[in-house]
Design a protein around this motif. Structure first.
Motif, PDB file in Angstrom:
ATOM      1  N   PRO A 240       0.808  -1.226   0.000  1.00 12.64           N
ATOM      2  CA  PRO A 240       0.000   0.000   0.000  1.00 12.64           C
ATOM      3  C   PRO A 240       0.841   1.276   0.000  1.00 12.64           C
ATOM      4  CG  PRO A 240      -0.797  -1.532   1.651  1.00 12.64           C
ATOM      5  CD  PRO A 240       0.491  -2.074   1.152  1.00 12.64           C
ATOM      6  N   SER A 241       2.140   1.175   0.326  1.00 11.25           N
ATOM      7  CA  SER A 241       2.943   2.399   0.403  1.00 11.25           C
ATOM      8  C   SER A 241       3.086   3.080  -0.965  1.00 11.25           C
ATOM      9  CB  SER A 241       4.321   2.083   0.968  1.00 11.25           C
ATOM     10  OG  SER A 241       4.986   1.215   0.095  1.00 11.25           O
ATOM     11  N   ILE A 242       2.863   2.312  -2.069  1.00 10.05           N
ATOM     12  CA  ILE A 242       2.924   2.923  -3.404  1.00 10.05           C
ATOM     13  C   ILE A 242       1.904   4.055  -3.501  1.00 10.05           C
ATOM     14  CG2 ILE A 242       2.612   2.514  -5.889  1.00 10.05           C
ATOM     15  CD1 ILE A 242       3.376  -0.336  -5.470  1.00 10.05           C
ATOM     16  N   GLY A 243       0.765   3.880  -2.800  1.00 16.88           N
ATOM     17  CA  GLY A 243      -0.322   4.843  -2.946  1.00 16.88           C
ATOM     18  C   GLY A 243      -0.371   5.889  -1.862  1.00 16.88           C
ATOM     19  N   HIS A 244       0.720   6.065  -1.112  1.00 16.42           N
ATOM     20  CA  HIS A 244       0.674   7.009  -0.001  1.00 16.42           C
ATOM     21  C   HIS A 244       0.512   8.444  -0.498  1.00 16.42           C
ATOM     22  CE1 HIS A 244       1.555   8.780   3.861  1.00 16.42           C
ATOM     23  NE2 HIS A 244       1.428   7.577   4.371  1.00 16.42           N
ATOM     24  N   LEU A 245      -0.167   9.262   0.298  1.00 22.43           N
ATOM     25  CA  LEU A 245      -0.370  10.656  -0.090  1.00 22.43           C
ATOM     26  C   LEU A 245       0.942  11.410  -0.225  1.00 22.43           C
ATOM     27  CD1 LEU A 245      -3.489  12.003   1.810  1.00 22.43           C
ATOM     28  CD2 LEU A 245      -3.195  11.590  -0.622  1.00 22.43           C
ATOM     29  N   LEU A 246       1.991  10.955   0.489  1.00 22.52           N
ATOM     30  CA  LEU A 246       3.292  11.598   0.354  1.00 22.52           C
ATOM     31  C   LEU A 246       3.799  11.491  -1.084  1.00 22.52           C
ATOM     32  CD1 LEU A 246       5.109  10.394   3.590  1.00 22.52           C
ATOM     33  CD2 LEU A 246       4.249  12.673   3.102  1.00 22.52           C
TER      34      LEU A 246
END
Lengths: 335, 295
Positions: A240-246
């Motif tokens: 899920p980190s691929i889609g982080h707002l950062l």
């Protein structure tokens, strides 16, 4: 006051061939680096930059050319990556089919969101895409049985050598830029920019504004999904980190820094931001502090971005020459 | 079971409404969405927890201090970053929206990253307002802390709505929301009104963060979901409608709680998106929204 007015204007020739030529030259200059002994680590940095350049170019198509603000470029990249990962894990579908499927699913989701929100005037697209991006990420995190949550899904590699990915991303960014340049040269490109400059005016002149806004958002979402799916098979793990707002924040800072509404800006911004991120990360993870500050400063004082500012300087010089030329003709005419 | 879930939904909804009210006021007056609203909430929570735990400030002082911190942040943000929006007010909507979205979104990431740098990525649980054994009121178990938090939230929520409707400042805020240039012509200081609205919104969000810090421990990214929910609520209630924010907040709280029992608990954060899609399909102007006319 005059300065403020001029800062609102776009550079005169946003789709100029010069910018495409410079971008392709930059890519061509990057291409031989692995054979000249670029370290594996820095090859990875360039690959990541090119992935971000794909996202940034698509965000620029919306924000810079059409005046739409999506807060889900990273969300769509994650969705595209998960489509190919889930197809591989549960149906054994080859990445060659999985990657295009990721792009198609994202385009369909983009189409639906676009139809829902772009009929309305107001900040509905930004609100909905932000909610979509965060909620998709939470679903991916919480559906542990299917997605294995934060651990992520393993996907097969496409190539055995990193340099192959390097060339693949160079070709992908090159094709994307050529395609965007081609699209913007068509009447459709004029419609999009007309919508950005004055939506009501464009509608009054008979442009089907809703149709073209949905069109731009759909292809942009699709290509974000494609970029995410390609990147998934490079990092080999989809989490899920691929889609982080950062990530969305980084994409935004690349476009704002490079220049909104310029063809070359997102590529320049992506390389600048990613390479300097390496040093900022080594200095103690300052990248998410430094880039938002740069974004705010640029949005306030230099909204045309680096490439836009340089293009303006060239245009201004050309303008001076043109003015000089016209004065000469005046003098000639009066004599 | 059903009635107790309804009540707990209304309680959650009160806190949602507290955040959404500020957001919708900002939209009403400035026609922009504050994408850093969740970070006001986060700052309020951290101010409360850190003042209490690290400096030993008593709760009675820490809670107002958290509100002041949020309001001060709102004040500073408006003065430093949102002011340029007015210069483009009316002149060019595109440039204004572009600037507002980019700047508030970048600010949100900046505040999260800065807070992570300062206090670390962990979450810290806030102290209770009142300690004591849970009470049974009409068959529903509530802790005294929850009751106190609810009371304070309701007081501020209704107080803000009252002031908005009956005080001079409230009338000025509504005047600017209705027609900015006409309000300016009538002698309303629109710049001051905008600053006050931003500070109020920051204070309300910070209050929500502080009151909930015992139940949802603040971490640097804690604001993301409260913010997303308030975006859903302001669309549900109608952009710029304070009453809509109140009703929308309560409605979302109840829907989430009912969904949590009847559908699935772990996906309760996603019902907001479903609700958002339904509103956009059925009634895009929201429950209390007016049709925007374009000239």
């Amino acid at each position: 006051m005059a300065a403020r007015v001029s800062s609102l204007r776009r550079p005169a020739a946003p789709t100029s061939r010069t910018q495409l030529a410079i971008a392709l030259l930059m890519l061509a200059a990057l291409a031989p680096l692995p054979t000249l002994g670029l370290e594996i680590y820095w090859q990875g940095v360039v690959i990541t930059s090119l992935y971000y350049a794909m996202l940034a170019t698509n965000w620029n198509l919306l924000a810079g050319y059409t005046g739409l603000f999506s807060l889900a470029p990273a969300g769509f990249a994650m969705l595209g990556a998960y489509v190919t990962a889930l197809l591989w894990t549960y149906a054994g579908v080859s990445p060659l089919i999985g990657i295009p499927s990721g792009a198609i699913v994202c385009a369909v989701v983009g189409l639906i969101i676009g139809i829902l929100t772009l009929r309305l005037s107001g900040p509905y697209l930004a609100l909905t895409t932000l909610a979509l991006a965060e909620i998709l990420r939470v679903i991916a995190l919480n559906s542990f049985d299917i997605t294995r949550g934060e651990i992520g899904l393993e996907v097969p590699a496409l190539f055995s050598h990193q340099s192959s990915y390097y060339y693949m991303f160079i070709v992908a960014v090159g094709c994307l830029l050529i395609g965007l340049h081609w699209l913007l040269g068509k009447p459709c490109g004029l419609y999009l920019r007309a919508i950005r400059n004055d939506e009501t005016g464009a509608r009054a002149r008979g442009v089907r504004t809703v149709f073209w806004k949905v069109f731009a958002f759909t292809i942009s979402s699709g290509f974000c999904g494609l970029a995410g799916a390609l990147f998934a098979h490079y990092v080999i793990i989809v989490s899920p980190s691929i889609g982080h707002l950062l990530v969305t924040g980084l994409v935004m800072s690349m476009v704002v820094l490079g220049g909104m509404g310029t063809l070359l800006g997102p590529l320049v911004g992506a390389l600048l931001v990613n390479v300097s991120s390496e040093y900022l990360r080594a200095a103690g993870d300052y990248q998410h502090i430094v880039f938002p500050i740069i974004v705010i400063v640029f949005a306030r004082f230099c909204r045309e971005g680096l490439v836009g500012r340089i293009a303006m300087m060239f245009n201004a010089r050309a303008g001076v020459n043109a003015a000089r030329g016209s004065r000469t003709t005046e003098v000639l005419a009066s004599s | 079971m059903l009635s107790s879930m309804l009540v707990s939904g209304l309680i959650t909804g009160t806190f949602y409404a507290l955040m959404a009210l500020g957001l919708t006021m900002i939209f009403g007056v400035l026609r922009i969405v504050n994408f850093a609203h969740g970070e006001f909430y986060m700052i309020g929570g951290f101010a409360y927890v850190l003042l209490y735990h690290s400096l030993g400030v008593p709760i009675v002082a820490a809670l107002p201090a958290a509100v002041v911190a949020g309001a001060a942040l709102g004040w500073v943000v408006e003065r430093l970053l949102i002011r340029p929006v007015y210069a483009e007010m009316g002149a060019r909507q595109q440039g204004r929206d572009e600037y507002a979205i980019i700047v508030t979104f970048a600010l949100s990431i900046l505040l999260i990253a800065a807070m992570t740098k300062i206090v670390g990525p962990w979450s810290l649980q806030g102290p209770r307002l009142i300690d004591g054994p849970p009470l049974l009121i009409a068959g529903i178990r509530v802790s005294p802390h929850q009751l106190a938090a609810l009371g304070i939230a309701l007081f501020f929520l209704l107080g803000t709505l009252y002031l908005l409707n009956y005080s001079l400042w409230g009338r000025q805020i509504r005047a600017v929301a209705q027609n900015r240039s006409a309000a300016a012509v009538m002698g309303v200081d629109v710049g001051k009104v905008s600053t006050i609205v931003f500070a109020t919104a920051g204070g309300l969000a910070a209050l929500a963060g502080a009151l909930l810090s015992n139940m949802i421990s603040p971490s640097p990214d804690v604001g993301a979901f409260p913010a997303i929910k308030s975006y859903v609520i302001i669309v549900l209630g109608g952009l710029g409608s304070p009453l809509g924010a109140l009703i929308g907040g309560l409605l979302l709280g109840v829907i989430e709680n009912l969904g949590a029992i009847y559908i699935s608990f772990s996906y309760r954060d996603t019902y907001g998106l479903v609700l958002l899609v339904v509103i956009l399909l059925v009634r895009p102007n929201g429950l209390f929204g007016e049709m925007r006319r374009e000239v």
